[in-house]
Design an enzyme around this catalytic site. Structure first.
Site, PDB file in Angstrom:
ATOM      1  N   LYS A  98       0.832  -1.219   0.000  1.00 60.16           N
ATOM      2  CA  LYS A  98       0.000   0.000   0.000  1.00 60.16           C
ATOM      3  C   LYS A  98       0.861   1.262   0.000  1.00 60.16           C
ATOM      4  O   LYS A  98       0.544   2.236  -0.667  1.00 60.16           O
ATOM      5  CB  LYS A  98      -0.940   0.010   1.204  1.00 60.16           C
ATOM      6  CG  LYS A  98      -2.011  -1.066   1.185  1.00 60.16           C
ATOM      7  CD  LYS A  98      -3.075  -0.827   2.245  1.00 60.16           C
ATOM      8  CE  LYS A  98      -2.504  -0.729   3.634  1.00 60.16           C
ATOM      9  NZ  LYS A  98      -1.858  -1.993   4.085  1.00 60.16           N
TER      10      LYS A  98
ATOM     11  N   THR B  16       3.943   1.624  -1.191  1.00 57.90           N
ATOM     12  CA  THR B  16       4.577   1.821  -2.491  1.00 57.90           C
ATOM     13  C   THR B  16       3.558   2.287  -3.525  1.00 57.90           C
ATOM     14  O   THR B  16       3.860   3.117  -4.370  1.00 57.90           O
ATOM     15  CB  THR B  16       5.252   0.526  -2.985  1.00 57.90           C
ATOM     16  OG1 THR B  16       4.294  -0.531  -3.005  1.00 57.90           O
ATOM     17  CG2 THR B  16       6.407   0.149  -2.094  1.00 57.90           C
TER      18      THR B  16
ATOM     19  N   ARG C 297       1.519   7.187   7.230  1.00 51.38           N
ATOM     20  CA  ARG C 297       1.720   7.011   8.669  1.00 51.38           C
ATOM     21  C   ARG C 297       3.208   6.906   8.982  1.00 51.38           C
ATOM     22  O   ARG C 297       3.992   6.428   8.168  1.00 51.38           O
ATOM     23  CB  ARG C 297       1.019   5.730   9.139  1.00 51.38           C
ATOM     24  CG  ARG C 297      -0.488   5.747   8.984  1.00 51.38           C
ATOM     25  CD  ARG C 297      -1.079   4.387   9.252  1.00 51.38           C
ATOM     26  NE  ARG C 297      -0.665   3.415   8.250  1.00 51.38           N
ATOM     27  CZ  ARG C 297      -0.746   2.104   8.396  1.00 51.38           C
ATOM     28  NH1 ARG C 297      -1.210   1.598   9.518  1.00 51.38           N
ATOM     29  NH2 ARG C 297      -0.372   1.295   7.449  1.00 51.38           N
TER      30      ARG C 297
ATOM     31  N   LYS D 226       8.996  -7.006   9.729  1.00 51.41           N
ATOM     32  CA  LYS D 226       8.589  -6.479   8.437  1.00 51.41           C
ATOM     33  C   LYS D 226       9.630  -5.566   7.808  1.00 51.41           C
ATOM     34  O   LYS D 226       9.741  -5.465   6.598  1.00 51.41           O
ATOM     35  CB  LYS D 226       7.267  -5.717   8.601  1.00 51.41           C
ATOM     36  CG  LYS D 226       6.624  -5.331   7.275  1.00 51.41           C
ATOM     37  CD  LYS D 226       5.284  -4.658   7.505  1.00 51.41           C
ATOM     38  CE  LYS D 226       4.639  -4.256   6.201  1.00 51.41           C
ATOM     39  NZ  LYS D 226       3.372  -3.549   6.402  1.00 51.41           N
TER      40      LYS D 226
ATOM     41  N   ALA E  26      -3.562  -0.502  13.200  1.00 48.14           N
ATOM     42  CA  ALA E  26      -4.870  -0.610  12.557  1.00 48.14           C
ATOM     43  C   ALA E  26      -5.714  -1.736  13.126  1.00 48.14           C
ATOM     44  O   ALA E  26      -6.920  -1.746  12.936  1.00 48.14           O
ATOM     45  CB  ALA E  26      -4.701  -0.800  11.055  1.00 48.14           C
TER      46      ALA E  26
ATOM     47  N   PHE F 205      -3.609  -2.071   6.920  1.00 47.19           N
ATOM     48  CA  PHE F 205      -4.072  -3.444   6.689  1.00 47.19           C
ATOM     49  C   PHE F 205      -5.146  -3.519   5.604  1.00 47.19           C
ATOM     50  O   PHE F 205      -5.150  -2.729   4.668  1.00 47.19           O
ATOM     51  CB  PHE F 205      -4.548  -4.070   7.996  1.00 47.19           C
ATOM     52  CG  PHE F 205      -3.453  -4.245   9.012  1.00 47.19           C
ATOM     53  CD1 PHE F 205      -2.214  -4.754   8.653  1.00 47.19           C
ATOM     54  CD2 PHE F 205      -3.646  -3.896  10.333  1.00 47.19           C
ATOM     55  CE1 PHE F 205      -1.203  -4.921   9.581  1.00 47.19           C
ATOM     56  CE2 PHE F 205      -2.638  -4.056  11.279  1.00 47.19           C
ATOM     57  CZ  PHE F 205      -1.419  -4.570  10.899  1.00 47.19           C
TER      58      PHE F 205
ATOM     59  N   PHE G 153       4.542  -8.258  -9.281  1.00 44.17           N
ATOM     60  CA  PHE G 153       5.851  -8.797  -8.931  1.00 44.17           C
ATOM     61  C   PHE G 153       6.455  -9.454 -10.174  1.00 44.17           C
ATOM     62  O   PHE G 153       5.746  -9.859 -11.102  1.00 44.17           O
ATOM     63  CB  PHE G 153       5.719  -9.835  -7.820  1.00 44.17           C
ATOM     64  CG  PHE G 153       5.429  -9.251  -6.460  1.00 44.17           C
ATOM     65  CD1 PHE G 153       6.242  -9.546  -5.381  1.00 44.17           C
ATOM     66  CD2 PHE G 153       4.344  -8.409  -6.258  1.00 44.17           C
ATOM     67  CE1 PHE G 153       5.974  -9.016  -4.121  1.00 44.17           C
ATOM     68  CE2 PHE G 153       4.067  -7.880  -5.019  1.00 44.17           C
ATOM     69  CZ  PHE G 153       4.887  -8.183  -3.938  1.00 44.17           C
TER      70      PHE G 153
ATOM     71  N   TRP H 222       7.202  -0.086  -8.304  1.00 51.29           N
ATOM     72  CA  TRP H 222       8.381  -0.540  -7.559  1.00 51.29           C
ATOM     73  C   TRP H 222       9.628  -0.546  -8.439  1.00 51.29           C
ATOM     74  O   TRP H 222      10.704  -0.152  -8.000  1.00 51.29           O
ATOM     75  CB  TRP H 222       8.110  -1.947  -7.010  1.00 51.29           C
ATOM     76  CG  TRP H 222       9.174  -2.425  -6.056  1.00 51.29           C
ATOM     77  CD1 TRP H 222       9.309  -2.129  -4.738  1.00 51.29           C
ATOM     78  CD2 TRP H 222      10.255  -3.307  -6.377  1.00 51.29           C
ATOM     79  NE1 TRP H 222      10.401  -2.765  -4.200  1.00 51.29           N
ATOM     80  CE2 TRP H 222      11.005  -3.500  -5.190  1.00 51.29           C
ATOM     81  CE3 TRP H 222      10.665  -3.957  -7.543  1.00 51.29           C
ATOM     82  CZ2 TRP H 222      12.143  -4.307  -5.137  1.00 51.29           C
ATOM     83  CZ3 TRP H 222      11.796  -4.765  -7.490  1.00 51.29           C
ATOM     84  CH2 TRP H 222      12.511  -4.923  -6.298  1.00 51.29           C
TER      85      TRP H 222
END
Length: 794
Positions: free
Chosen positions: A241, A243, A265, A276, A495, A526, A618, A647
């Site tokens: 989200k 990116t 955020r 992460k 979240a 999320f 991807f 990306w």
């Protein structure tokens, strides 16, 4: 030829192209300004190399900069400090980029390179342990010789910034890509977006706080378009989200030439050092400098930690002092005589008024009034306020405090939460100004007295001090994307236990700055069932803002998991799940996987907001999988579904998404809330459970029902609901993927964040303090003591 490389680009051709373009530009300049005398600055000896480069960058009399320095002086930061327009020797950046890759023992083939350029590159590569061959384009054996491709650099002008980018993405981490870009000075960015110097509070050269007075200056300015980025039910790795948000604003600004702002955020350091990693976006769609974004930033989370723990300290100190002192002694110490004069402080006067005591002279209170004033009578067993720290530390989930002899046996069990789970963080995200924030801080309920009445921060007398600690944190932090577009970074509540969105203030400021034709893209935490639902029902109620479109992020990887593929666990995806990713699995995507995507689209439509699906592509995704997901999304009600390559390509990889968002946002929608605030607490919970999660019904524990009765009695029943639920499933069961059905949603407890302004039911077991895995991210993080560069940060 290396299988990971699709094509090779001849260094010689690019070098010649740059030279030719420079000649053409110089000719055009001479035609318009025949008296121009180009000036070259050569730096040979300098104690402060970067400072001198930055000075020459801004000197209009200098047209080129050449570094004639020892190799030890030519660090990445020095080489990249030169403005691209003045870099007369771009080979520095080229070699600096190439030499980041592991080269020892590999072979390089220089294709079509001759002259001094050939000698320079060949020498550099051989000095770094490579075997080097050269050949012409006409060689019949080119493909056999091409075991290592020499990368090249290109210059691309974004909206407001000319920046550099190399294409060897397979060998570049996010932090390396971030460092390859030189951010524009924050004062320049502020000027470009319309800020006045007095509205900016700089924290170094790359970030600054923005004063809230801007809202008054722009109060008559129409708002821009309001775009929310949400997602499908994610894997533990996240679906991108941040990116997508970053890539979208880069596309809107740099490619569609529209004013745009991202509102993100602030990440917790818990995940940064835990599982992460960073949260600045990634690849060529990220906020820079990403080290500063992911670590201390401007200290907002530290301010929240300090304020939260001040409340915790005040609670235990008050319990101790009330238990060990008489009414008279307490009164003497709470209202001391200063220079022979005793008087109540303003916050003590407010407490007297709440108690119905109208006296203003401390000597006029009766013994009964003195007792009511000095005795909060907090029940240690009913204290709900916890301490916080911004580190994943599982051993703080339950602790005992007060074991020292000085505490005279007043020990009690408590716990630590992660800092971003603090109610003060939720307040920061929802407040609309200093006065409102102070009022919300004062309303925070920290526990109950022995008669069951709520005790607030105002009762403790700590509200003013909290406001002082938070006075700078309330200002959003201005940063920029890799392509120079503006970003507000502000707030970051969890979240799953809070509403999980960036701040109302950041969104409001950005909507004014972009103007009526501009776009503000903000991110929810999320999946859409959690972050988006809370954005609509809680944040939009507080702000009064109405969204124009939802961008729903999905990945083929996650859809395969929802379709029956193996779960994803942190970064260890190299076994079964990797096989599912690398090979085409249309049946997983089609039969069950896209069910979760369909459901999340339906959730957005419950609120009357159109959806654009952004498929975060991807390199393992096949074209058939991509096309299948987009077809299913549009057939399921999405206004558009596009594949995104932000990306690997930055803003130009999200142009199709930007065009779709622009088109859909121009259409009217029928935004509505899911429930009325006047509905009962039970009915509001049931509405979310059935309409959003797909549950058959809810089941209240006796504790939850008792809390509902208590909150109704205290007048809190009209607050919105903030469900505390796992983000890994639409249900309360993390292992249930896709779209679970036929389940009863258990509500084991209900709590209230009165200052933030919501009731939060606990669905299942929710941890407010994450733990570290066996191998946390911090194993890879280090500092170069010579260059002071951070290594391994995502």
């Amino acid at each position: 030829m290396c299988l990971m490389v699709k094509c090779a680009i001849c260094v010689h051709l690019i070098y010649s192209d740059i030279v030719q373009k420079c000649r053409e530009e110089l000719k055009a300049i001479r035609e318009t300004n025949p008296d121009l005398k180009p000036t070259l600055a050569i730096i040979q000896v300098c104690l402060c190399v970067i400072d001198e480069i930055l000075r020459l960058n801004e000197d209009s009399r200098v047209h080129g900069i050449f570094l004639h320095l020892p190799q030890s002086f030519l660090s990445r930061s020095v080489r990249n400090a030169i403005k691209p327009q003045k870099d007369v020797d771009g080979i520095y950046f080229f070699c600096n980029t190439l030499l980041d890759a592991p080269l020892i023992g590999k072979m390089a083939v220089l294709v079509g390179v001759e002259g001094p350029l050939k000698a320079t590159i060949q020498c550099l590569l051989q000095n770094n342990g490579m075997m080097v061959q050269t050949c012409q384009w006409s060689s019949k054996h080119l493909q056999k010789q091409f075991l290592c491709v020499v990368c090249y650099f290109q210059q691309q002008r974004a909206m407001l910034l000319c920046f550099r980018r190399d294409i060897w993405l397979n060998h570049k981490s996010d932090i390396e890509i971030s460092r390859a870009q030189t951010p524009k000075p924050i004062s320049q960015l502020a000027q470009e977006i319309g800020l006045l110097p007095e509205e900016l509070e700089a924290y170094g050269n790359t970030k600054a706080k923005v004063h809230l007075s801007l809202l008054n200056r722009f109060q008559h300015q129409p708002n821009g378009k309001y775009v929310l980025v949400a997602g499908i039910t994610p894997t533990p790795l996240g679906e991108g989200k941040s990116t997508v948000t970053t890539g979208l604003v880069q596309a809107l600004s740099a490619h569609l030439k529209l004013n745009s702002f991202a509102c993100l955020r602030q990440p917790s350091q818990g995940p940064t050092f835990g599982v992460k990693g960073g949260a600045a976006g990634g690849g060529y769609a990220q906020v820079i400098p990403m080290e500063e974004f992911n670590l201390h930033l401007t200290g907002d989370i530290h301010a929240i930690t300090a304020a939260n723990n001040l409340v915790a300290a005040a609670i235990d100190a008050r319990i101790l002092h009330e238990a060990t002192q008489s009414d008279k002694a307490l009164y003497r110490r709470l209202v001391p005589s200063v220079n022979g004069v005793r008087c109540f402080s303003p916050i003590q006067m407010a407490r007297l008024q709440r108690l119905g005591i109208n006296e203003s002279d401390p000597s006029d209170l009766t013994p009964e009034e003195v007792r009511a004033f000095v005795r909060l009578d907090l029940d240690p067993e009913k204290v709900t306020w916890q301490r916080v720290v911004d580190t994943n530390d599982r051993f703080l989930r339950k602790i005992t405090v007060g074991q020292a002899n000085t505490e005279k046996g007043h020990a009690r069990q408590t716990q630590f939460d992660i800092a971003v789970a603090s109610e003060i963080m939720a307040i920061l995200a929802l407040t609309d100004g200093l006065a409102d924030m102070r009022a919300r801080l004062g309303r925070m309920v920290v526990g109950s007295n022995r008669n069951g009445q709520p005790i607030t921060a105002d009762d403790l007398g700590v509200t003013g001090a909290l406001a002082v600690l938070m006075k700078d944190a309330i200002k959003p932090t201005l940063m920029q994307t890799l392509e120079g577009t503006p970003v507000f970074v502000h707030a970051g509540p969890f979240a799953n236990i809070a509403h999980g969105n960036s701040s109302v203030l950041a969104d409001k400021l950005a909507l004014k700055l972009v103007g009526e034709e501009g776009f503000v893209v903000t991110e929810a935490g999320f999946g859409a069932d959690i972050g988006m639902e809370k954005f609509f029902n809680i944040k939009c109620r507080t702000s009064g803002l109405k969204p124009d479109v939802v961008v729903l992020v999905a990945t083929v990887r996650a859809l395969k998991m929802h379709g029956g593929g193996p779960n994803v666990y942190t970064f260890h995806i190299f076994t079964t799940f990797y096989i599912y990713c690398i090979f085409e699995r249309l049946q997983l995507v089609y039969h069950y996987g896209c069910s979760n995507l369909k459901k999340q689209i339906q959730i957005a439509h419950l609120f009357g907001v159109p959806v654009v699906v952004a498929l975060n592509v991807f390199k393992t995704d096949t074209q058939a999988e991509i096309e299948l997901v987009c077809r299913i999304a549009e057939a399921s009600g999405a206004s558009a579904a596009v594949q995104c390559h932000h990306w690997s390509r930055g803003g130009r990889g999200s142009v199709e998404l930007a065009q779709a968002v622009k088109k859909v946002a121009s259409q009217k929608n029928n935004f509505q809330f899911l429930y009325n605030l006047q509905d009962s607490i039970v009915e509001k919970i049931r509405t979310i459970a059935q309409k959003v999660y797909g549950a058959d019904d809810i089941e209240l524990s006796p504790e939850a029902q008792a809390k509902i009765d208590y909150y109704n009695q205290q007048g809190f029943g009209a607050l919105p609901i903030c469900m505390a639920k796992t983000h890994l499933s639409l249900s309360h069961m993390p292992e249930k993927k896709g779209v679970p059905t036929g389940f009863i949603l258990p509500i084991r407890d209900i709590r209230a964040s009165i200052g933030a302004g919501f009731i939060y039911p606990l669905v299942g077991t929710m941890s407010t303090m994450p733990g570290l895995p066996t191998r946390p991210c911090f194993y890879d993080i280090d500092l170069d003591p010579v260059t002071e560069e951070i290594k391994g940060l995502f």
